[in-house]
Design a protein around this motif. Structure first.
Motif, PDB file in Angstrom:
ATOM      1  N   VAL A   1      23.018   1.720 -44.962  1.00  0.00           N
ATOM      2  CA  VAL A   1      22.668   0.300 -44.984  1.00  0.00           C
ATOM      3  C   VAL A   1      22.218  -0.071 -43.582  1.00  0.00           C
ATOM      4  CG1 VAL A   1      23.499  -2.038 -45.393  1.00  0.00           C
ATOM      5  CG2 VAL A   1      24.364  -0.153 -46.788  1.00  0.00           C
ATOM      6  N   ILE A   2      20.991  -0.518 -43.492  1.00  0.00           N
ATOM      7  CA  ILE A   2      20.427  -0.877 -42.192  1.00  0.00           C
ATOM      8  C   ILE A   2      20.155  -2.374 -42.214  1.00  0.00           C
ATOM      9  CG2 ILE A   2      18.516  -0.509 -40.587  1.00  0.00           C
ATOM     10  CD1 ILE A   2      18.214   2.291 -41.964  1.00  0.00           C
TER      11      ILE A   2
ATOM     12  N   LYS B   1      31.599  -4.648 -48.167  1.00  0.00           N
ATOM     13  CA  LYS B   1      32.546  -3.992 -49.065  1.00  0.00           C
ATOM     14  C   LYS B   1      31.736  -3.264 -50.130  1.00  0.00           C
ATOM     15  CE  LYS B   1      36.126  -7.465 -48.475  1.00  0.00           C
ATOM     16  NZ  LYS B   1      36.894  -8.527 -49.108  1.00  0.00           N
ATOM     17  N   ILE B   2      32.313  -2.219 -50.712  1.00  0.00           N
ATOM     18  CA  ILE B   2      31.635  -1.451 -51.758  1.00  0.00           C
ATOM     19  C   ILE B   2      31.179  -2.376 -52.887  1.00  0.00           C
ATOM     20  CG2 ILE B   2      31.971   0.335 -53.544  1.00  0.00           C
ATOM     21  CD1 ILE B   2      31.679   1.521 -50.796  1.00  0.00           C
TER      22      ILE B   2
ATOM     23  N   SER C   1      26.860  -4.931 -55.998  1.00  0.00           N
ATOM     24  CA  SER C   1      26.245  -6.160 -56.500  1.00  0.00           C
ATOM     25  C   SER C   1      24.814  -6.322 -55.981  1.00  0.00           C
ATOM     26  CB  SER C   1      27.106  -7.356 -56.092  1.00  0.00           C
ATOM     27  OG  SER C   1      26.543  -8.548 -56.556  1.00  0.00           O
ATOM     28  N   LEU C   2      24.626  -6.048 -54.687  1.00  0.00           N
ATOM     29  CA  LEU C   2      23.278  -6.138 -54.103  1.00  0.00           C
ATOM     30  C   LEU C   2      22.316  -5.158 -54.777  1.00  0.00           C
ATOM     31  CD1 LEU C   2      24.140  -6.427 -50.312  1.00  0.00           C
ATOM     32  CD2 LEU C   2      22.926  -8.132 -51.664  1.00  0.00           C
ATOM     33  N   LEU C   3      22.788  -3.929 -55.003  1.00  0.00           N
ATOM     34  CA  LEU C   3      21.925  -2.920 -55.617  1.00  0.00           C
ATOM     35  C   LEU C   3      21.605  -3.226 -57.075  1.00  0.00           C
ATOM     36  CD1 LEU C   3      23.507   0.247 -53.996  1.00  0.00           C
ATOM     37  CD2 LEU C   3      21.262  -0.733 -53.508  1.00  0.00           C
ATOM     38  N   LYS C   4      22.474  -3.989 -57.729  1.00  0.00           N
ATOM     39  CA  LYS C   4      22.205  -4.395 -59.111  1.00  0.00           C
ATOM     40  C   LYS C   4      21.330  -5.646 -59.172  1.00  0.00           C
ATOM     41  CE  LYS C   4      26.305  -2.491 -61.303  1.00  0.00           C
ATOM     42  NZ  LYS C   4      27.573  -2.804 -62.001  1.00  0.00           N
ATOM     43  N   GLY C   5      20.978  -6.199 -57.996  1.00  0.00           N
ATOM     44  CA  GLY C   5      20.114  -7.370 -57.959  1.00  0.00           C
ATOM     45  C   GLY C   5      20.866  -8.677 -58.081  1.00  0.00           C
ATOM     46  N   ASN C   6      22.149  -8.644 -57.905  1.00  0.00           N
ATOM     47  CA  ASN C   6      22.961  -9.853 -58.008  1.00  0.00           C
ATOM     48  C   ASN C   6      23.211 -10.483 -56.652  1.00  0.00           C
ATOM     49  OD1 ASN C   6      23.194  -9.266 -60.743  1.00  0.00           O
ATOM     50  ND2 ASN C   6      25.064  -8.097 -60.444  1.00  0.00           N
TER      51      ASN C   6
END
Length: 125
Positions: free
Chosen positions: A98-99, A110-111, A116-121
């Protein structure tokens, strides 16, 4: 590192590989062939399930996929080819870097936040 003269590989290797590994495998093959000119490697890139089927059908001699065989696949493979004992070697792990911008307020995640970010949330803060 090149093989000792008595163990130099020769001939043709038919290799099946998961399509997602193509860029990495192509570079590794270039290095290997530069040190082992008497070897020819024919790579077939396809889905991992098709690589497993090709190995079972003796269309390829080796495969590179993203996981080990399931116990069911191992049993099936041994039943089909009684002389064959599947072997596998772990060659890498997946990773996530993560940059963030140097001026970003948030530097640690946090994991659950990353998931959540990777799922677009993602929510703007």
């Amino acid at each position: 590192m090149p093989f000792p003269p008595a163990e130099l590989p020769r001939g043709v290797l038919r290799l099946g590989a998961d399509e997602s590994f193509q860029p990495v495998i192509q570079e590794q093959i270039k290095v290997f062939l530069s040190q082992n000119p008497d070897v020819k490697i024919k790579v077939i890139y396809k889905r991992e399930s098709k690589c497993i089927r090709d190995l079972l059908d003796n269309c390829i001699q080796m495969m590179i996929i993203s996981r080990g065989l399931t116990p069911k696949e191992e049993t099936f493979m041994q039943a089909k080819n009684s002389y064959y004992v599947p072997k596998f070697e772990l060659i890498s792990y997946d990773a996530l870097a993560v940059i963030v911008h140097p001026k970003a307020l948030k530097k640690r995640f946090k994991i659950e936040e990353l998931r959540s970010l990777l799922k677009g949330n993602n929510k703007k803060r």
